[in-house]
Design an enzyme around this catalytic site. Structure first.
Site, PDB file in Angstrom:
ATOM      1  N   GLU A  79       1.490  -0.374  -5.094  1.00  0.00           N
ATOM      2  CA  GLU A  79       0.682   0.775  -5.485  1.00  0.00           C
ATOM      3  C   GLU A  79       1.638   1.926  -5.751  1.00  0.00           C
ATOM      4  OE1 GLU A  79      -3.151   3.254  -3.788  1.00  0.00           O
ATOM      5  OE2 GLU A  79      -1.476   2.847  -2.479  1.00  0.00           O
ATOM      6  N   ASP A 113       0.838  -1.193   0.000  1.00  0.00           N
ATOM      7  CA  ASP A 113       0.000   0.000   0.000  1.00  0.00           C
ATOM      8  C   ASP A 113       0.882   1.255   0.000  1.00  0.00           C
ATOM      9  OD1 ASP A 113      -2.741   1.227   0.534  1.00  0.00           O
ATOM     10  OD2 ASP A 113      -1.585   2.042   2.199  1.00  0.00           O
ATOM     11  N   ASP A 126     -10.700   2.466  -4.609  1.00  0.00           N
ATOM     12  CA  ASP A 126     -10.456   3.896  -4.383  1.00  0.00           C
ATOM     13  C   ASP A 126     -11.074   4.803  -5.442  1.00  0.00           C
ATOM     14  OD1 ASP A 126      -8.952   3.497  -2.083  1.00  0.00           O
ATOM     15  OD2 ASP A 126      -7.086   3.249  -3.202  1.00  0.00           O
TER      16      ASP A 126
HETATM   17  C1  NOJ Z   1      -4.184   3.412  -0.697  1.00  0.00           C
HETATM   18  C2  NOJ Z   1      -5.376   2.540  -0.441  1.00  0.00           C
HETATM   19  O1  NOJ Z   1      -5.722   1.901  -1.627  1.00  0.00           O
HETATM   20  C3  NOJ Z   1      -6.466   3.445   0.090  1.00  0.00           C
HETATM   21  O2  NOJ Z   1      -7.703   2.778   0.187  1.00  0.00           O
HETATM   22  C4  NOJ Z   1      -6.036   3.968   1.435  1.00  0.00           C
HETATM   23  O3  NOJ Z   1      -6.988   4.897   1.902  1.00  0.00           O
HETATM   24  C5  NOJ Z   1      -4.662   4.661   1.344  1.00  0.00           C
HETATM   25  N1  NOJ Z   1      -3.715   3.936   0.559  1.00  0.00           N
HETATM   26  C6  NOJ Z   1      -4.071   4.785   2.730  1.00  0.00           C
HETATM   27  O4  NOJ Z   1      -3.690   3.534   3.212  1.00  0.00           O
END
Ligand code: NOJ
Ligand code: CA
Length: 562
Positions: A277, A215, A341
């Site tokens: 990510e 993440d 997201d």
């Molecule tokens: C990326 C995640 O995909 C998202 O859902 C999250 O709010 C942020 N990182 C913080 O962890």
């Protein structure tokens, strides 16, 4: 033909398809209205029952589980208080072991979300770090005191809106948080922090997980001098985060060192994957830098280009061409359309396509995602054509990280794309058997028609199209790892490209236009192609290359050589 297509050994995360589950809304096994591990276990056969000829399974190869660790759920699991335990909402470690074993029995790998840019502010590390500037964990987070006359240590912003600095009265200092104030960023420069995180990584790898999705993996490192980020010239975005060049709080060179260490650790285990990510806003860079100089960082840096592209083949193809050019020979692209997201692609694209035929758009989009060179990530419900639920009453929104942030203007809540999986037309769409409870988020009103059960019985459904496409992909080395070559250089409304190995060629032709046929003007041998999948031709038949692509036609044709 690229040499790499024939001479490399491809790993499961390169040839397979990964399916993202948002555990809170996939399947509720105990009837409390919230998704859980038992629910996922019960639905494994839907994802892959281990039978290549299955009459109902989707046919994916791996699951990426959004976080399941213990969390106060301000950011729905992306705020962790105990990395070595399962959130009671989801079950127990025993449930997890059962899920892992049963998934493995069916040939499904399990990839966990590793959220280590930050912890929850309720994590014991942070609680201890707050106590004093002399505590042994005093430097586990990013603590600062503003210069004389300044009200903040610097101008760094939170991605969720407003300043990224929150004052802690107990300690008399500010701490930095890239996300919500309940998600303090760890200090990755501290070797003790790294050691503690690596212990967590080992804990899960020893348990048998097949890898991690990191993440926020582009923001681990921060400038040790905490310099101000430069303001973008003329920028006026409502979310101030977007008005800065993130020179000092994102994608720093040291970030790559951290990921390299994680990869080195992972390599001490067999066959595990590191996905990341890698959302970086500076377009001069690209997620491919996260492969590492010597292919020693991420196996799969996730490409964010498709979600930000309009429904326009020219743009989409430009992104694919770019990725083809910049991905190192030993690297591998990784694409997605939807995640937890962003609004689902049918919600984004039906609007900008001038056409309301979501079924046709879904099939064209699925074909693109599953036939270009790279690992596809599918998001639960995408295979049904689920769209965002935009009618969630405000008091039922669950995205507290952005809804309840009191630090300033926030991005819109992300709940619309997180509603319960639509299994059937019974109460709560079959997501939860708890009749007296309300599901965690309201089910989309379209569930009586749009659900797994009804789509399985409809040969033209989006689900059956995904299932066929996944099977075709599973049996085609060219689609799994063959090289990619476009046959149309500047596509307007249609795309035609090849995937090739030494022994197989697959031609993929997609017409993105809803009322216009196109001449398929490609210089290829026109005779004796076998139809692998098509909206307009009989599957299995040998045909000549069609002269025309019908409106919204999707056709996959194959030639094999000895
Ligand atoms: C990326 C995640 O995909 C998202 O859902 C999250 O709010 C942020 N990182 C913080 O962890
Ligand atoms: Ca439950």
């Amino acid at each position: 033909m690229s040499e790499s297509a024939s001479s490399r050994t491809y790993r499961w995360w390169e040839t397979g398809v990964i399916y993202q589950i948002y555990p809170l809304t996939f399947a509720d096994g105990n009837g409390d209205g919230i998704g859980d591990l038992r629910g996922i276990i019960e639905r494994l056969d839907y994802l892959n029952d281990g039978d290549p000829k299955s009459s109902s399974a989707l046919g994916i190869n791996a699951i990426w589980l959004s976080p399941i660790n213990k969390s106060p759920m301000i950011d729905n699991g992306y705020d962790i208080v105990d990395y070595q335990d399962i959130c009671p909402t989801f079950g127990t470690l025993d449930d997890f072991d059962e899920l892992l074993a049963k998934a493995h029995d069916r040939g499904i790998k399990i990839v966990l979300d590793l959220v280590v840019n930050h912890t929850s502010n309720q994590h014991p590390w942070f609680v201890e770090s707050c106590t004093s500037q002399d505590h042994p964990k005093a430097d586990w987070y990013l603590w600062q005191t503003p210069f004389e006359g300044q009200d903040r240590p610097n101008n760094w912003q939170s991605y969720f809106g407003g300043t990224g600095w929150t004052y802690c009265k107990q300690r008399g200092q500010f701490y930095f948080h890239t996300f919500n104030q309940n998600q303090p960023d760890l200090n990755w420069q501290n070797p003790d922090v790294r050691a503690a995180v690596y212990e967590i990584v080992r804990f899960w790898l020893d348990r048998g997980v097949d890898g991690f999705r990191l993440d926020a993996s582009s923001v681990y490192s921060k400038d040790p001098y905490f310099r101000d980020n430069p303001l973008k010239y003329g920028a006026t975005d409502k979310n101030d985060y977007n008005n800065y060049h993130h020179l000092y709080d994102k994608n720093l060179p040291e970030n790559h060192q951290i990921i390299r260490e994680l990869r080195t650790l992972l390599e001490t285990y067999d066959d595990r994957v590191l996905i990341g990510e890698t959302f970086i806003d500076n377009r001069l860079y690209d997620s491919v830098i996260f492969h590492g100089v010597d292919n020693d960082e991420l196996h799969l840096p996730i490409a964010f280009e498709f979600p930000f592209s309009p429904w326009y083949p020219g743009y989409l193809q430009r992104e694919i061409e770019k990725k083809e050019k910049v991905t190192p020979a030993d690297g591998w692209p990784c694409y997605f359309l939807d995640n937890h997201d962003i609004p689902r692609h049918l919600s984004r694209w039906v609007e900008c396509s001038l056409c309301v035929d979501a079924n046709a758009i879904a099939k064209a989009a699925a074909t693109l995602l599953l036939t270009i060179r790279g690992t596809p990530l599918l998001y639960y419900g995408q295979e049904l054509g689920m769209v965002d639920n935009t009618d969630i009453p405000e008091d039922q929104l669950q995205d507290h990280a952005v809804v309840k942030s009191d630090t300033g203007e926030t991005p819109p809540p992300r709940d619309g794309a997180r509603t319960p999986m639509q299994w059937d037309d019974s109460a709560h769409a079959g997501f939860s058997f708890g009749k007296a409870v309300q599901p965690w988020l309201p089910v989309h009103a379209n569930y009586p028609d749009l659900n797994v059960q009804s789509e399985l019985t409809d040969p033209d459904s989006i689900l059956n199209f995904y299932r066929r496409l996944l099977r075709v992909r599973q049996h085609s080395p060219a689609l799994q790892y063959g090289c990619w070559r476009s046959l149309i250089h500047y596509p307007h409304e249609h795309m035609a490209y090849l995937r090739e190995t030494e022994t197989e060629t697959v031609l993929i032709a997609i017409n993105f236009a809803y009322e216009q046929p196109f001449t398929l003007d490609v210089s290829l041998d026109r005779e004796a192609w076998t139809v692998l999948l098509s909206t307009d031709h009989e599957v299995g038949k040998a045909i000549d290359l069609p002269d025309t692509l019908q409106a919204f036609e999707v056709t996959l044709l194959q030639k094999t050589r000895d």
